[in-house]
Write a protein that holds these residues in place. Structure first.
Motif, short mmCIF file in Angstrom:
data_model
loop_
_atom_site.label_atom_id
_atom_site.label_comp_id
_atom_site.label_asym_id
_atom_site.label_seq_id
_atom_site.Cartn_x
_atom_site.Cartn_y
_atom_site.Cartn_z
N ALA A 23 0.83 -1.21 0.00
CA ALA A 23 0.00 0.00 0.00
C ALA A 23 0.86 1.26 0.00
O ALA A 23 0.65 2.17 -0.81
CB ALA A 23 -0.94 -0.01 1.20
N GLY A 24 1.83 1.32 0.91
CA GLY A 24 2.70 2.49 0.98
C GLY A 24 3.53 2.69 -0.28
O GLY A 24 3.55 3.78 -0.86
N PRO A 25 4.25 1.65 -0.74
CA PRO A 25 5.01 1.81 -1.98
C PRO A 25 4.16 2.20 -3.18
O PRO A 25 4.62 2.91 -4.06
CB PRO A 25 5.63 0.42 -2.17
CG PRO A 25 5.79 -0.11 -0.78
CD PRO A 25 4.58 0.40 -0.04
N THR A 26 2.90 1.76 -3.21
CA THR A 26 2.01 2.15 -4.30
C THR A 26 1.76 3.66 -4.27
O THR A 26 1.76 4.32 -5.31
CB THR A 26 0.66 1.40 -4.20
OG1 THR A 26 0.90 0.00 -4.38
CG2 THR A 26 -0.32 1.88 -5.24
N ALA A 27 1.55 4.22 -3.08
CA ALA A 27 1.34 5.66 -2.95
C ALA A 27 2.57 6.42 -3.42
O ALA A 27 2.47 7.39 -4.19
CB ALA A 27 1.02 6.01 -1.50
#
Length: 400
Positions: A23-27
């Motif tokens: 989720a974080g790396p996608t952002a």
């Protein structure tokens, strides 16, 4: 912070990426692809708690390359006071800090939003969690499939006889990442007016519930609990997957006009006046009869034949591709959703492109592959004023 010249709509921003998994790396990937300087903060070799989760470079190299392209890597042990001191120096000149620890971890490490924004009031601090930063489930570990289940998605996915069904992509993770990026961009716009950053929060659970859309509205407004309908639309028929002579076809004959066009194209004009087939509510009530009537006709031609015939008649439809066929599709090639890259180890590879286009900033293939762990540590520390002997000391102490 100084760095090599960058291009892109977000090239004036520096993002500190303290995220892991998906989720974080996608952002953060959105910012990296649009030109921001992204510094990925990684646990140094030899320090406890390395990145051993999904998306880690040892588990799925393709996934890792796709998530972390266009980033720099700084190894930093934020459990050590000297590591936190380095982070504080980075924060002074950064625009955004993104993390997806469990809610209590950042406060234990002394890198929470109040602490970092006291150092740099203009900092936009973004947090992604499984279930929110507070509340009865705040301490629960968050995983995509769990959010899909608790957020209701699995209850409306698949066929009733199969039980709850997970969606085939990590949609809760991905949506949380995209909502986080949207929140950060909104906070950066607000900063232009106020001069101050703020704390942006989202969670897998919240993002998943937001994506329920009309299914959630059926309950909130009509007090109707939606169920599973497999490949079919719950409110309009015929809309779904049908077998052809050589494969499958998606058809979306929504409303009476499309229904008439579909029947005429299939050579089944008599179905328009068939009792029980007159309007969407009737067809929904007689779903199996409608599908059986048109299904037998669709099996007489190939997917390509029907696609051409139905589109000519104005009936929305399309083939169902396996992933390899997706990237071989002429329209997908035209849209350039496969971004080529020359990788120093893997050679010629391709990554999934961003789906957004900005007229003043044409999309470009990733300029930099996902970094090896700590690739940019020395260069970044030198920017902060650390000497080579001091950097060597920090390495020996497993601070970096």
């Amino acid at each position: 912070m100084s760095s090599s010249p960058r291009s892109g709509a977000l090239s004036r921003y520096t993002v500190l990426d303290a995220t892991r998994v998906r989720a974080g790396p996608t952002a953060v990937r959105l910012f990296a692809d649009m030109g921001a300087r992204v510094i990925k903060l990684e646990i140094p070799p030899g320090a406890p708690g390395g990145d051993d989760m999904i998306g880690g470079r040892d588990h799925n190299r393709a996934d890792y390359e796709n998530l972390h392209r266009n980033k720099e890597s700084l190894t930093l042990n934020m459990k050590e006071p000297e590591g936190v001191a380095i982070l504080h120096e980075l924060v002074k000149k950064a625009d955004v800090f993104v993390e997806n620890y469990r809610p209590d971890v950042k406060h234990r490490l002394g890198i929470g939003p109040d602490t970092l924004r006291a150092i740099n009031p203009r900092l936009v601090y973004a947090s992604i969690s499984g279930f929110g930063q507070d509340g009865p489930y705040a301490g629960w570990p968050g995983f995509d499939s769990i959010a899909q289940g608790m957020g209701g998605l699995m209850s409306v996915t698949g066929k009733p006889e199969d039980g709850p069904m997970r969606v085939g992509i990590p949609i809760a993770d991905l949506c949380a990442g995209h909502f986080c990026a949207m929140g950060v961009l909104a906070a950066l716009l607000d900063r232009e007016a106020t001069g101050e950053g703020q704390w942006v929060q989202t969670s897998l659970l919240e993002s998943q519930i937001a994506m329920l859309d009309f299914q959630a509205a059926q309950w909130l407004i009509d007090r109707k609990v939606p169920g599973q309908h497999g490949n079919e639309h719950p409110l309009t028929v015929p809309t779904g997957v049908f077998e052809t002579q050589d494969g499958y076809l998606n058809i979306a004959a929504i409303g009476q006009t499309m229904w008439v066009r579909l029947c005429e194209s299939l050579g089944l004009a008599q179905l328009v006046n068939e009792p029980g087939f007159g309007a969407d509510p009737e067809r929904v009530a007689n779903r199996d009869r409608v599908n059986a009537a048109i299904g037998s006709a669709l099996r007489t031609r190939t997917t390509a034949d029907w696609t051409q015939r139905l589109l000519k008649a104005g009936v929305p439809c399309g083939p169902i591709h396996t992933i390899d066929k997706v990237f071989d599709d002429p329209q997908v090639k035209h849209l350039e959703m496969q971004w080529p890259m020359q990788h120093p180890e893997l050679g010629d590879i391709a990554l999934v492109g961003q789906p957004m286009r900005l007229s003043r900033h044409p999309r470009t293939a990733p300029a930099k592959p996902a970094p090896q762990q700590g690739d940019d540590t020395d260069a970044i520390l030198r920017e902060l004023g650390y000497s080579d002997p001091r950097i060597a000391e920090l390495r020996a102490a497993v601070v970096v």
